[in-house]
Structures are given as C-alpha cells and as structure tokens.
Motif scaffolding. Structure first.
Motif, PDB file in Angstrom:
ATOM      1  N   VAL A 340     -11.458  44.421  32.423  1.00 19.48           N
ATOM      2  CA  VAL A 340     -12.238  43.489  33.235  1.00 19.48           C
ATOM      3  C   VAL A 340     -13.596  44.082  33.592  1.00 19.48           C
ATOM      4  O   VAL A 340     -14.640  43.420  33.461  1.00 19.48           O
ATOM      5  N   VAL A 341     -13.609  45.317  34.053  1.00 19.05           N
ATOM      6  CA  VAL A 341     -14.870  45.938  34.474  1.00 19.05           C
ATOM      7  C   VAL A 341     -15.822  46.068  33.289  1.00 19.05           C
ATOM      8  O   VAL A 341     -17.025  45.781  33.393  1.00 19.05           O
ATOM      9  N   LYS A 342     -15.291  46.470  32.169  1.00 14.28           N
ATOM     10  CA  LYS A 342     -16.119  46.589  30.958  1.00 14.28           C
ATOM     11  C   LYS A 342     -16.677  45.227  30.556  1.00 14.28           C
ATOM     12  O   LYS A 342     -17.852  45.097  30.188  1.00 14.28           O
ATOM     13  N   GLY A 343     -15.835  44.203  30.653  1.00 19.63           N
ATOM     14  CA  GLY A 343     -16.286  42.859  30.309  1.00 19.63           C
ATOM     15  C   GLY A 343     -17.329  42.337  31.272  1.00 19.63           C
ATOM     16  O   GLY A 343     -18.321  41.715  30.862  1.00 19.63           O
ATOM     17  N   TRP A 344     -17.128  42.572  32.579  1.00 18.39           N
ATOM     18  CA  TRP A 344     -18.104  42.088  33.555  1.00 18.39           C
ATOM     19  C   TRP A 344     -19.452  42.780  33.381  1.00 18.39           C
ATOM     20  O   TRP A 344     -20.503  42.125  33.432  1.00 18.39           O
ATOM     21  N   ASN A 345     -19.436  44.073  33.179  1.00 16.48           N
ATOM     22  CA  ASN A 345     -20.699  44.791  32.971  1.00 16.48           C
ATOM     23  C   ASN A 345     -21.435  44.252  31.749  1.00 16.48           C
ATOM     24  O   ASN A 345     -22.668  44.130  31.749  1.00 16.48           O
ATOM     25  N   ALA A 346     -20.674  43.903  30.717  1.00 20.75           N
ATOM     26  CA  ALA A 346     -21.298  43.341  29.515  1.00 20.75           C
ATOM     27  C   ALA A 346     -21.888  41.965  29.799  1.00 20.75           C
ATOM     28  O   ALA A 346     -22.975  41.626  29.303  1.00 20.75           O
ATOM     29  N   LEU A 347     -21.200  41.157  30.586  1.00 19.44           N
ATOM     30  CA  LEU A 347     -21.732  39.838  30.943  1.00 19.44           C
ATOM     31  C   LEU A 347     -23.023  39.969  31.741  1.00 19.44           C
ATOM     32  O   LEU A 347     -23.990  39.223  31.507  1.00 19.44           O
ATOM     33  N   GLU A 348     -23.053  40.899  32.682  1.00 18.18           N
ATOM     34  CA  GLU A 348     -24.258  41.066  33.503  1.00 18.18           C
ATOM     35  C   GLU A 348     -25.466  41.441  32.647  1.00 18.18           C
ATOM     36  O   GLU A 348     -26.599  41.078  32.975  1.00 18.18           O
ATOM     37  N   ARG A 349     -25.217  42.143  31.552  1.00 17.13           N
ATOM     38  CA  ARG A 349     -26.337  42.519  30.675  1.00 17.13           C
ATOM     39  C   ARG A 349     -26.922  41.312  29.949  1.00 17.13           C
ATOM     40  O   ARG A 349     -28.021  41.396  29.389  1.00 17.13           O
ATOM     41  N   GLN A 350     -26.216  40.188  29.960  1.00 21.83           N
ATOM     42  CA  GLN A 350     -26.707  38.986  29.283  1.00 21.83           C
ATOM     43  C   GLN A 350     -27.390  38.008  30.240  1.00 21.83           C
ATOM     44  O   GLN A 350     -27.762  36.910  29.833  1.00 21.83           O
ATOM     45  N   VAL A 351     -27.543  38.401  31.503  1.00 22.81           N
ATOM     46  CA  VAL A 351     -28.251  37.541  32.457  1.00 22.81           C
ATOM     47  C   VAL A 351     -29.737  37.561  32.115  1.00 22.81           C
ATOM     48  O   VAL A 351     -30.349  38.629  31.974  1.00 22.81           O
ATOM     49  N   LEU A 352     -30.314  36.394  31.981  1.00 23.09           N
ATOM     50  CA  LEU A 352     -31.720  36.265  31.590  1.00 23.09           C
ATOM     51  C   LEU A 352     -32.637  36.514  32.787  1.00 23.09           C
ATOM     52  O   LEU A 352     -32.195  36.476  33.942  1.00 23.09           O
ATOM     53  N   PRO A 353     -33.918  36.751  32.542  1.00 25.16           N
ATOM     54  CA  PRO A 353     -34.843  37.013  33.657  1.00 25.16           C
ATOM     55  C   PRO A 353     -34.877  35.911  34.713  1.00 25.16           C
ATOM     56  O   PRO A 353     -35.147  36.178  35.885  1.00 25.16           O
ATOM     57  N   ASN A 354     -34.588  34.670  34.318  1.00 25.47           N
ATOM     58  CA  ASN A 354     -34.614  33.573  35.298  1.00 25.47           C
ATOM     59  C   ASN A 354     -33.317  33.454  36.092  1.00 25.47           C
ATOM     60  O   ASN A 354     -33.176  32.563  36.932  1.00 25.47           O
ATOM     61  N   GLY A 355     -32.344  34.331  35.825  1.00 27.55           N
ATOM     62  CA  GLY A 355     -31.086  34.312  36.549  1.00 27.55           C
ATOM     63  C   GLY A 355     -29.949  33.637  35.818  1.00 27.55           C
ATOM     64  O   GLY A 355     -28.787  33.788  36.195  1.00 27.55           O
ATOM     65  N   MET A 356     -30.240  32.867  34.771  1.00 22.83           N
ATOM     66  CA  MET A 356     -29.195  32.162  34.019  1.00 22.83           C
ATOM     67  C   MET A 356     -28.443  33.143  33.126  1.00 22.83           C
ATOM     68  O   MET A 356     -28.996  34.144  32.667  1.00 22.83           O
ATOM     69  N   ILE A 357     -27.183  32.831  32.863  1.00 24.70           N
ATOM     70  CA  ILE A 357     -26.420  33.610  31.901  1.00 24.70           C
ATOM     71  C   ILE A 357     -26.786  33.132  30.499  1.00 24.70           C
ATOM     72  O   ILE A 357     -26.764  31.932  30.213  1.00 24.70           O
ATOM     73  N   GLY A 358     -27.155  34.056  29.640  1.00 21.07           N
ATOM     74  CA  GLY A 358     -27.553  33.722  28.279  1.00 21.07           C
ATOM     75  C   GLY A 358     -26.425  33.933  27.293  1.00 21.07           C
ATOM     76  O   GLY A 358     -25.292  34.248  27.660  1.00 21.07           O
ATOM     77  N   ALA A 359     -26.735  33.754  26.013  1.00 23.64           N
ATOM     78  CA  ALA A 359     -25.778  33.946  24.913  1.00 23.64           C
ATOM     79  C   ALA A 359     -24.565  33.040  25.059  1.00 23.64           C
ATOM     80  O   ALA A 359     -23.429  33.446  24.786  1.00 23.64           O
ATOM     81  N   VAL A 360     -24.796  31.809  25.498  1.00 27.16           N
ATOM     82  CA  VAL A 360     -23.724  30.826  25.650  1.00 27.16           C
ATOM     83  C   VAL A 360     -23.669  29.978  24.386  1.00 27.16           C
ATOM     84  O   VAL A 360     -24.642  29.276  24.065  1.00 27.16           O
ATOM     85  N   GLN A 361     -22.560  30.052  23.665  1.00 25.07           N
ATOM     86  CA  GLN A 361     -22.452  29.254  22.445  1.00 25.07           C
ATOM     87  C   GLN A 361     -22.597  27.778  22.776  1.00 25.07           C
ATOM     88  O   GLN A 361     -22.062  27.283  23.761  1.00 25.07           O
ATOM     89  N   LYS A 362     -23.332  27.074  21.946  1.00 30.04           N
ATOM     90  CA  LYS A 362     -23.581  25.661  22.182  1.00 30.04           C
ATOM     91  C   LYS A 362     -22.285  24.859  22.082  1.00 30.04           C
ATOM     92  O   LYS A 362     -21.267  25.347  21.614  1.00 30.04           O
ATOM     93  N   THR A 363     -22.347  23.606  22.541  1.00 28.29           N
ATOM     94  CA  THR A 363     -21.160  22.756  22.475  1.00 28.29           C
ATOM     95  C   THR A 363     -20.690  22.653  21.033  1.00 28.29           C
ATOM     96  O   THR A 363     -21.493  22.583  20.100  1.00 28.29           O
ATOM     97  N   GLY A 364     -19.385  22.644  20.846  1.00 27.53           N
ATOM     98  CA  GLY A 364     -18.834  22.585  19.500  1.00 27.53           C
ATOM     99  C   GLY A 364     -17.336  22.747  19.527  1.00 27.53           C
ATOM    100  O   GLY A 364     -16.693  22.647  20.578  1.00 27.53           O
ATOM    101  N   ASP A 365     -16.764  23.031  18.356  1.00 23.53           N
ATOM    102  CA  ASP A 365     -15.320  23.124  18.242  1.00 23.53           C
ATOM    103  C   ASP A 365     -14.850  24.344  17.463  1.00 23.53           C
ATOM    104  O   ASP A 365     -13.670  24.449  17.135  1.00 23.53           O
ATOM    105  N   GLN A 366     -15.771  25.280  17.154  1.00 19.21           N
ATOM    106  CA  GLN A 366     -15.407  26.439  16.358  1.00 19.21           C
ATOM    107  C   GLN A 366     -16.475  27.513  16.511  1.00 19.21           C
ATOM    108  O   GLN A 366     -17.557  27.248  17.054  1.00 19.21           O
ATOM    109  N   PRO A 367     -16.209  28.720  16.047  1.00 18.36           N
ATOM    110  CA  PRO A 367     -17.197  29.790  16.186  1.00 18.36           C
ATOM    111  C   PRO A 367     -18.460  29.500  15.383  1.00 18.36           C
ATOM    112  O   PRO A 367     -18.392  29.072  14.227  1.00 18.36           O
TER     113      PRO A 367
END
Length: 753
Positions: A340-367
C-alpha cells in the motif's frame, strides 16, 4: 464439460466446483491457500496531514475543472452539464467521503448541486436495459450520503423506486441467458448502492437481490486459476501475442473497490459474507503480487512490458482496496502495508502541477496506452478513496459493518444547500413578495395526499365520550400511522424542511424551538419555546407538519400556540436595566437520545448583547421522559464580563388571544402555572414553570410576558422545568386538573443529575 450460456465457452473446472458447491466452507477453503505476496521491508505509514493536504488540493482542482468545463451528456445533443453517470459519480463517491473528514462546505454544496440538477433521479428511462444499467446507478451513493446527512425523504425516494422496480429482474428464476451486470465495472457501480439501501431501510430484499446478481456475474467472469476477473465475456477466450490472458487493471480495481464498499454495509451475519471475504483476500494476494517495482500496476496486469507507462485509475483502486482491507482487519497488516505505501507513493508522483491526478486511462473497456497528462473524474474519485484509507493506516482497526454518517448540524445543511435562482418572471421586491405569498396560498389551498389521499373522506368529528371534551373542527383527518409507528414513545427530531425546527414530544406533550433558517424567512425570529396540543399517545408532530397546515386540527393534535418573538412556554433571556435581552434562534444542536423512553438534545445560542458592553452566550440541554408533561432544562451561560447575571424565565401572556391568560404564582415554592384564555373551538393551553426558589429574585410583568428573575453565575449550570397541556387532549380537561398536577411535582434542581 460445462459451458457458458452466453458464448458456449468452456468454464474452468475449478469454477465448476465452486458453482456446484452448496456449503460455504468448501468455497472458502478453495481460496484459503491463495499465495501471499512477498513482504519486502517494513513500511513507514504516510503522514495523515500531508495526505489530506494532497487530497484537498486534488478535490478542489476537480471541482474547478468540472465547473469550468462540464462533462457532455451522452444523450445525442450538444448540451454540456454536470454528469450523473459513472464518469462523474465515481468522483462524487470519493468527494462525499472526503467531505465526511473535512466538512468542507464548498464540496458539499457542489455535490448537492449535482444531485439537485438531476432531482435525485437516475438516467435510463428510455428502455428496460437502460433502467437496469449499473453505470447509471452509481450516483445513488451520493443520494444515499446526502439522505444520511440530512434525512430528507425526497432525496432517497427516486433511487428507492428504481431499485424496487429492479428487484424482480435481479432475482429472476430460472437464471436468464444474459447477465444484468455483464461487465466487471458494474460490480463497483450497483452492488454497494443496493447493500447500503438494505442497511438504511433494514429490508433484506436489497441484500438478497444484490447477492443473487453478484454471484451470477462471478460465475461468468471470475477466473479461479488467476483470482482475477475478465472485463466481460468477450475477453474469456482472448489472448495476447504470447498466449497470455487479458486482465484489465481498472476492471479488477472496480471489482475490489466494489467489494470493499458493499462490505461496509453488508450485515455481519449475512449468509454469504464469508464468500465475499474469501474472494477479496484471494484477489488481494494476486494483485499485490502483480505490483511493479515503481509501485503502480500495468494497465494489463499480465502484460507489464507492453504497457510500461504509468496508469493510475486501476492502481488507485488497488491501493484503496488493500488499505481498506488493512484498516478493517480483513487483510494482514504486515503483509500488505508495504504494498500500500509503495503504491500510494507512486500515485503521489503522478499528481500534476494543478493538483489533479494524472495518468488516468481514458474511458474504455480494455487496456490502452495512457499519457501522463490524461485525467478523468473517476480517476480523482479513486485517488480520494485511496488517500482516505491511507490516512487511516496509523489508526486502530475499524469493525465492519460501518454506520452511516451522523446528521449534519442545521448550520452546515443551510450553508451547503445551493440557493435556486428565482423564476425568470420574478422581477423586483414586489414580485418576490407576491411569489412568497402565493407559495403560502399553495400550502393552505392545494390538495395534499397526506391529508386527502385515497380512502380519506371529509372528517366527521365523532361525538365526545362521556367526560371528554369535544374535539376542534376538522376538514380532513390524518390517515392512521403506519404499522409500528402507532406505539407511544419519546422522540426528538431536527426538521430542516420546516426551517430548522427542533421537535420533541412524548406520550403527553409536544414542543418545538426554532432554528437558523427561520431567521431568514420570518425575521426577527427568536428563542421562545412553542407548545402544541396533543390528543394521541404516539408521535404526531412530523405528520402534522406534513399536512402543510399544522395550525388546524387533523385528529391528532394542533399547533395554535403563538410564540411570536416572546418567551412562549419557558423561553429565557437576560434582564438588565429594566429590559429583556434575548438571543436569536439556536446556532448548533446535538441529539443526545431519540427515545423510546427519553427524548434529549442540546442546543447552543450565539453571543448576544446585554446592555452596552456585555455579551453573553448559552448552551441548554432539554430532556423529556415518557409519562410527564415537564421537560427538564439545564442551562449554562457564558459571558465576556465577570459577575452574576439576572436571567428571566418567561411565559407568554397572550399566546392564543388578544387578552392575557391568568398566572397562578407561588414564589416560595417556585411554581408558576398559566391558564390561557379559552378559544371556543380549539380549547385552552396550560403552561407551567418549576424553578428553584433559592434562585428567584423577583417576578415582573411586561406587555408580552410574565418573567421570573433568577440569579445565575456564568459557567455554572442551573436547572428549571417547563411543561404544557391542552384541555382537549387526553390528560387534563380543566384548570383545576392542570394546577393540581403542576403543584404536585417534585423537581430535582441538581444540575449534575
């Protein structure tokens, strides 16, 4: 060989065993030996305050983005509005839980705006398939949250109607060929809403419908060899170029997040609860073992080399579910905390300068490939859910199931409720006043199904029984209360629909005090106490208010005692310089006990001026047990200046007529009994105060009130009693009856009891 009904694809042998099992223990045993992830090193729990700061920033950025560029509706038109489907609803779920922690008014107001924009309804009215579409149900969690916090029936009614319509389809026998929840995402959207509705209503039918459909979807989409879900049946036979199965990260995140949410409300003794826990643990072990070295999970769980870029929506759901499992004792802390801690730290690194979380896959049904700057409200919602659980990692485990949030104080409800724009025809103060007058006319003249609904005829006043008074005139009689609600009980309720009134009653008497909203609607509203006549033993005040005409008699009681800005039945103020200084309406409240034997609550009053330089404030506890006409009040004053106060405890002189009633006062005993002028139709109200005679300084009379003056020390609580009766009620039919009862009381003035 067993085959799927959808596409005749062979099912796994292990799955066939699970489907044929009738007991829970073989099912649980099938997953008991699920492999655990390797424990790396001891992980340091992230600082909760720092995590909260990140969440608040992301939340504000998401609200700002949605206000600036709302999500387009998928209705074929060009209208752009706040969305109600899963894209935004996933964000609403996370934001609503963040608001539990922060109490942020702007977040609550934004969520309420979204809910009111859709009139608390669900999309999908065009067809049966659309009405069952789980994507449209996800916003139901927001409506449930607002209902839990506000208690307004209209907030939950459309959702409950849709769910009730769906129940036969969810439990249909024999099992139909096609699934209702045919894709894995649906297990996040709909099951938690059904489970929470079951918890809110106490009706097992919602749990059972959810449970039936969950395991039907499980039977088609879950792969017991991998402890993962296929996104839908199209993917069961698909393989990549290396022959590997395709398991979508976010698709499995939806499932784990959905299980966590439904387990929060599923009863501890529900028969299939162990099955959910077994699958949750099996999936957790598998998912933890698939975490990449950077702390995230690949968009395709079995293809990390094909999707090496960051993807946060699936990863956020995994962090949420695993942290949730730790916090509620479902998962082993030592095993999963490093993940969990490793995952959370990785998520925080994807926060964009405006505060939004980035690297969010667009709407869809598969990778698919995701860019670092890709964003989406559902990604923000998952990020908020994950962060809130990470914040709790340093706290003790919380036992399941969880209770819904407590009711909001009236001040927060008022501040977070958006003000609708006036109709376009309204122009200027004169038309605004005309509109307000018309609304009063609607309340008085329009058909009301609570009063005039099917089976209700114009009321015939029955002849009075021997020795009983003749009831007031009636136009319509209230229908009998529903089964179970006709039992006598003491109760207290905050009524936001009636301008923040607080109502309390028992089997003999009924009262209310006024709240902040009334100050805006009927200024200058103040802190007097209202008394209602009551002719039934069960609670009736809410039913009476819903008639829209509580000042008329509908067979159960009546509100004809007029407090105005006076002290009413035991309101108080401070006497200084020959003048009464009173507070405005209550500022904050807390319900201490809502029956059945006692109704008790506490209110506070904001500071108010006394004379030129002094300010005072007050808190007061009201307690009404069953079997008495007297409420016990414990008052504590504060002041910005030293020295005692002279507090005036009052009884209105003219609550129902232009002439004053009569007061019988015994200063030596501290008993003050009022008998009002008799109304030829509505009868007579009696009011009484019981006051510690050792505190009494004097009794004075103003144009509006009789006031008993008592000496009070700021910071030191004091006790008095207030009571009321109605001569057309059940217990007292004359002044002599009332006064005999009042003077026989033996009050306890010890504030410590």
């Amino acid at each position: 060989m067993l085959f799927s009904k959808r596409n005749q694809a062979p099912l796994h042998a292990g799955l066939a065993v699970l489907l044929c099992a009738t007991a829970l223990s073989p099912f649980a045993a099938a997953h008991a030996a699920a492999p655990r992830p390797t424990v790396a090193v001891a992980a340091q729990v992230p600082d909760a305050a720092a995590v909260l700061a990140v969440l608040k920033r992301a939340n504000k950025a998401q609200i700002d983005a949605m206000r600036a560029e709302p999500i387009p509706l998928t209705t074929g038109g060009a209208v752009r509005e706040i969305s109600s489907n899963w894209v935004a609803a996933t964000y609403y779920i996370g934001a609503a839980r963040l608001a539990r922690v922060t109490g942020d008014v702007e977040t609550l107001k934004f969520l309420t705006e979204a809910a009111e924009h859709y009139n608390y309804g669900l999309r999908g009215a065009r067809s049966g398939k659309a009405m069952l579409n789980a994507d449209e149900w996800a916003i139901g969690d927001l409506y449930q949250e607002l209902y839990a916090r506000r208690g307004q029936e209209g907030v939950i009614m459309p959702l409950r109607q849709r769910l009730d319509w769906s129940l036969p389809h969810l439990r249909r026998q024999p099992v139909p060929e096609h699934l209702v929840w045919w894709w894995s995402d649906a297990l996040f959207m709909a099951p938690p809403v059904l489970s929470r509705m079951g918890a809110m209503t106490g009706e097992k039918k919602y749990f059972d419908a959810m449970d039936t459909q969950w395991w039907r979807t499980f039977a088609r989409l879950y792969d017991p060899d991998e402890s993962l879900y296929f996104r839908d049946e199209r993917f069961i036979e698909r393989r990549d170029e290396n022959g590997r199965k395709i398991f979508w990260s976010r698709g499995n995140g939806w499932v784990m997040g959905g299980m966590a949410r439904l387990l929060e409300s599923l009863p501890a003794d529900y028969i299939n609860r162990p099955r959910y826990l077994a699958i949750f643990r099996a999936m957790s072990a598998r998912v933890a073992g698939l975490q990449r070295t950077d702390g995230l999970w690949a968009a395709s769980l079995m293809q990390p080399e094909r999707f090496p870029e960051a993807e946060t929506s699936g990863s956020a759901f995994f962090v949420y579910a695993l942290a949730w499992g730790i916090n509620h004792g479902v998962l082993d802390r030592a095993t999963y905390l490093p993940v969990v801690v490793k995952g959370w730290n990785a998520l925080e690194r994807q926060v964009l300068p405006n505060g939004m979380i980035g690297a969010v896959q667009k709407t869809g049904d598969q990778p698919v490939t995701t860019a670092p700057t890709d964003i989406g409200p559902y990604g923000t919602g998952a990020f908020l859910l994950a962060g809130l659980e990470v914040m709790n990692l340093g706290k003790p485990e919380t036992t399941l199931p969880l209770a819904d949030p407590k009711s909001d104080p009236a001040t927060l409800v008022s501040a977070s409720t958006p003000t609708p724009a006036l109709p376009r025809t309204v122009r200027g103060p004169e038309e605004t006043q005309r509109h307000a007058t018309e609304m009063k006319a609607v309340a008085a003249l329009a058909y009301d199904p609570m009063v005039e609904g099917p089976g209700l005829a114009p009321a015939q006043v029955p002849p009075a029984a021997p020795g009983q008074p003749t009831p007031p005139k009636m136009i319509y009689r209230l229908a009998p209360p529903p089964a179970g609600q006709e039992k006598p009980r003491a109760t207290v309720r905050y009524a936001p629909e009636r301008y923040d009134d607080i109502l309390w009653e028992n089997d003999r008497t009924a009262h209310r005090i006024y709240g902040p909203a009334l100050e805006q609607y009927e200024p200058p509203s103040t802190s007097g106490i209202d008394a209602w006549g009551k002719s039934v033993r069960y609670p009736f005040m809410t039913r009476q208010l819903r008639t829209g005409d509580q000042h008329a008699y509908h067979g159960e009681g009546i509100d004809y005692y007029n407090v105005k800005t006076y002290r009413g039945a035991g309101g108080l103020g401070v006497w200084d310089g020959g003048k009464l200084w009173v507070s405005r309406n209550w500022k904050d409240y807390k319900i201490l006990k809502d029956g059945p034997d006692v109704a008790s609550f506490k209110v506070s009053y904001a500071p108010w001026k006394v004379g030129e330089k002094r300010e005072v404030w007050e808190s007061r506890t009201f307690t009404l047990p069953m079997g008495t006409n007297f409420t016990r009040l414990v008052s504590t004053f504060g002041s910005n200046a030293k020295g005692p106060l002279t507090v005036a405890l009052g009884i209105s002189k003219k609550p129902t007529a232009a002439t004053a009633g009569d007061l019988k006062a015994d200063k030596a005993k501290g008993v003050f009994s009022f008998w009002d002028v008799t109304d030829p139709d509505k009868g007579t109200m009696g009011v009484a105060l019981l006051i510690d005679p050792r505190q009494i300084v004097d009794v004075v009379e103003t144009d509006s009130d009789w006031l008993v003056l008592v000496k009070v020390t700021p910071g030191k609580p004091f006790v008095y009693y207030m009571g009321a009766a109605w001569d057309k009620g059940l217990d007292f039919h004359s002044r002599a009856d009332w006064e005999a009862y009042v003077f026989a009381q033996k009050p306890d003035f010890n504030p410590g009891k």
